[in-house]
Write a protein that holds these residues in place. Sequence first.
Motif, mmCIF file in Angstrom:
data_model
loop_
_atom_site.group_PDB
_atom_site.id
_atom_site.type_symbol
_atom_site.label_atom_id
_atom_site.label_comp_id
_atom_site.label_asym_id
_atom_site.label_seq_id
_atom_site.Cartn_x
_atom_site.Cartn_y
_atom_site.Cartn_z
ATOM 1 N N ASP A 18 117.409 115.726 6.268
ATOM 2 C CA ASP A 18 117.596 114.425 6.317
ATOM 3 C C ASP A 18 117.181 113.647 7.651
ATOM 4 O O ASP A 18 117.690 114.271 8.674
ATOM 5 C CB ASP A 18 118.889 113.662 6.029
ATOM 6 C CG ASP A 18 120.061 114.307 6.634
ATOM 7 O OD1 ASP A 18 120.174 115.473 6.921
ATOM 8 O OD2 ASP A 18 120.788 113.289 7.369
ATOM 9 N N ALA A 19 116.293 112.485 7.741
ATOM 10 C CA ALA A 19 116.169 111.986 9.176
ATOM 11 C C ALA A 19 117.210 111.480 9.761
ATOM 12 O O ALA A 19 118.095 110.665 9.187
ATOM 13 C CB ALA A 19 115.036 110.998 8.809
ATOM 14 N N ARG A 20 117.366 111.694 11.183
ATOM 15 C CA ARG A 20 118.428 111.242 12.072
ATOM 16 C C ARG A 20 117.811 110.194 12.896
ATOM 17 O O ARG A 20 117.092 110.565 13.521
ATOM 18 C CB ARG A 20 119.058 112.757 12.683
ATOM 19 C CG ARG A 20 119.725 113.571 11.532
ATOM 20 C CD ARG A 20 120.094 114.935 12.357
ATOM 21 N NE ARG A 20 120.995 115.640 11.495
ATOM 22 C CZ ARG A 20 121.389 117.002 11.689
ATOM 23 N NH1 ARG A 20 121.444 117.329 13.010
ATOM 24 N NH2 ARG A 20 122.066 117.644 10.879
ATOM 25 N N LYS A 21 118.706 109.128 12.863
ATOM 26 C CA LYS A 21 118.496 108.099 13.628
ATOM 27 C C LYS A 21 118.469 108.469 15.310
ATOM 28 O O LYS A 21 117.811 107.898 15.999
ATOM 29 C CB LYS A 21 119.498 106.991 13.401
ATOM 30 C CG LYS A 21 119.192 105.659 14.074
ATOM 31 C CD LYS A 21 120.064 104.646 13.813
ATOM 32 C CE LYS A 21 119.880 103.253 14.532
ATOM 33 N NZ LYS A 21 120.683 102.160 14.042
ATOM 34 N N ALA A 22 119.582 109.395 15.688
ATOM 35 C CA ALA A 22 119.853 109.899 16.866
ATOM 36 C C ALA A 22 118.350 110.476 17.170
ATOM 37 O O ALA A 22 118.242 110.527 18.682
ATOM 38 C CB ALA A 22 120.959 110.986 17.020
ATOM 39 N N LEU A 23 117.563 111.138 16.551
ATOM 40 C CA LEU A 23 116.396 111.904 16.990
ATOM 41 C C LEU A 23 115.219 110.768 16.720
ATOM 42 O O LEU A 23 113.962 111.405 17.017
ATOM 43 C CB LEU A 23 116.175 113.199 16.127
ATOM 44 C CG LEU A 23 117.555 114.223 16.450
ATOM 45 C CD1 LEU A 23 117.084 115.587 15.385
ATOM 46 C CD2 LEU A 23 117.275 114.762 17.916
ATOM 47 N N ALA A 73 103.120 123.367 17.539
ATOM 48 C CA ALA A 73 104.005 122.373 17.002
ATOM 49 C C ALA A 73 105.325 122.503 17.805
ATOM 50 O O ALA A 73 105.942 123.845 18.119
ATOM 51 C CB ALA A 73 104.704 122.620 15.588
ATOM 52 N N VAL A 74 105.800 121.273 18.570
ATOM 53 C CA VAL A 74 107.128 121.438 19.542
ATOM 54 C C VAL A 74 108.126 120.470 18.656
ATOM 55 O O VAL A 74 107.985 119.405 18.337
ATOM 56 C CB VAL A 74 106.583 120.810 20.804
ATOM 57 C CG1 VAL A 74 107.759 120.707 21.598
ATOM 58 C CG2 VAL A 74 105.434 121.377 21.423
ATOM 59 N N GLU A 75 109.317 121.357 18.659
ATOM 60 C CA GLU A 75 110.307 120.629 17.528
ATOM 61 C C GLU A 75 111.714 120.931 18.415
ATOM 62 O O GLU A 75 111.796 122.075 18.616
ATOM 63 C CB GLU A 75 110.187 121.050 16.049
ATOM 64 C CG GLU A 75 111.278 120.559 15.276
ATOM 65 C CD GLU A 75 111.166 119.059 15.290
ATOM 66 O OE1 GLU A 75 112.375 118.488 15.768
ATOM 67 O OE2 GLU A 75 110.170 118.550 14.587
ATOM 68 N N VAL A 76 112.455 119.908 18.444
ATOM 69 C CA VAL A 76 114.049 120.039 18.768
ATOM 70 C C VAL A 76 114.744 120.470 17.897
ATOM 71 O O VAL A 76 116.035 120.687 18.102
ATOM 72 C CB VAL A 76 114.224 118.939 19.843
ATOM 73 C CG1 VAL A 76 114.664 117.692 19.145
ATOM 74 C CG2 VAL A 76 115.226 119.239 20.647
ATOM 75 N N ASP A 77 114.736 119.896 16.553
ATOM 76 C CA ASP A 77 115.497 119.856 15.498
ATOM 77 C C ASP A 77 115.452 121.089 14.971
ATOM 78 O O ASP A 77 114.568 121.461 14.252
ATOM 79 C CB ASP A 77 115.310 118.545 14.494
ATOM 80 C CG ASP A 77 116.266 118.563 13.369
ATOM 81 O OD1 ASP A 77 116.871 119.444 13.158
ATOM 82 O OD2 ASP A 77 116.266 117.504 12.712
ATOM 83 N N THR A 78 116.716 121.919 14.907
ATOM 84 C CA THR A 78 116.687 123.165 14.443
ATOM 85 C C THR A 78 116.353 123.491 12.860
ATOM 86 O O THR A 78 115.708 124.115 12.141
ATOM 87 C CB THR A 78 118.078 123.696 14.571
ATOM 88 O OG1 THR A 78 118.451 123.714 15.764
ATOM 89 C CG2 THR A 78 118.092 125.154 14.071
ATOM 90 N N LEU A 121 105.196 110.204 17.073
ATOM 91 C CA LEU A 121 106.393 110.724 17.906
ATOM 92 C C LEU A 121 107.438 109.803 17.491
ATOM 93 O O LEU A 121 107.546 109.087 16.635
ATOM 94 C CB LEU A 121 105.771 109.955 19.165
ATOM 95 C CG LEU A 121 104.534 110.295 19.787
ATOM 96 C CD1 LEU A 121 104.338 109.500 21.161
ATOM 97 C CD2 LEU A 121 104.674 111.965 20.342
ATOM 98 N N PRO A 122 108.708 110.751 17.662
ATOM 99 C CA PRO A 122 109.979 110.365 17.773
ATOM 100 C C PRO A 122 110.305 108.885 18.439
ATOM 101 O O PRO A 122 109.946 108.962 19.609
ATOM 102 C CB PRO A 122 110.760 111.283 18.272
ATOM 103 C CG PRO A 122 109.947 112.661 18.341
ATOM 104 C CD PRO A 122 108.740 112.032 18.502
ATOM 105 N N TYR A 123 110.524 107.735 17.988
ATOM 106 C CA TYR A 123 110.538 106.547 18.325
ATOM 107 C C TYR A 123 111.236 106.440 19.516
ATOM 108 O O TYR A 123 110.917 105.633 20.567
ATOM 109 C CB TYR A 123 110.744 105.410 17.205
ATOM 110 C CG TYR A 123 110.005 105.239 16.482
ATOM 111 C CD1 TYR A 123 108.296 105.590 16.378
ATOM 112 C CD2 TYR A 123 110.220 104.319 15.063
ATOM 113 C CE1 TYR A 123 107.502 105.449 15.458
ATOM 114 C CE2 TYR A 123 109.174 104.196 14.284
ATOM 115 C CZ TYR A 123 107.899 104.510 14.399
ATOM 116 O OH TYR A 123 107.092 104.359 13.411
#
Length: 274
Positions: A18-23, A73-78, A121-123
């Motif tokens: 689920d998309a997370r606002k914090a990210l 691909a560069v991703e911070v969300d596990t 991009l993550p906003y």
Amino acid sequence: MSSPREPLASVIKRHGLDARKALGQHFLLDPGVTERIAQLAGSLKGRHVVEVGPGPGGLTRALLDSDAASVLAVEVDTRAVAVISELAEEAPDRLRLIEADATAVDLAELCPAPRHIVANLPYNVATPLLIGWLRQAAQWERLTLMFQLEVAERICAAPDSEHYGRLAVISQWCADCAQVMRLPPGAFSPPPKVWSAVVSVTPRPEQPSSELFSAMERVTAAAFGQRRKMLRGSLKSVGGEHLLSAAEIEGTRRAETLSVEEFDRLARALLAKR
């Protein structure tokens, strides 16, 4: 012939993504849209592409379907890392995944030339990411980036217009910038509260030194930090009248009326003064 890929909605459900606002996450699931964004990057044949924040991999799939030589691909969300890892198993020679915060790594060091960045991009980190990449603009052939529409307008704004400010000056100083696509909130899952836009950023052949870039940051911060003031007042902290005289700019003008070239003269004058 390869088997059809699992629908993105199913991938999201299976991974609890689920998309997370914090990210700052708003996912693009329409393959027609992601394919169009990949096309807007121009010919990717022989190019190495970096994608930041791939999420469930909609744009990643489109980039893999392009002529790109490779995709990083560069991703911070596990949770998203697990999704992209599955894609990497399908294309081990072309897709590489790095679990990292893109604001904290030098992407140019991780990707061979010629390099492109193509990303939704993550906003919440889009603007600092762009400024960081502009600092090393000579390393990138092109950047094709999705922003909130307001940010896209600030990047591409003309002098003496509503959205003209620091971001426009620094972006257009380093690159040719153009809005190439707009998307309504409903194109994303979940829908953001605002429209979004893709901006094409093509770095200029000649790039400023890191010292000159820092001088430009100081000049624009001072000038636009007090935009209601005339320049002879707003620029006092960086040399004021001396700077304006060296750059041959009237002190009675305001920041939003200056062209990018005039800001370049101010930045060079500040650097020479130091």
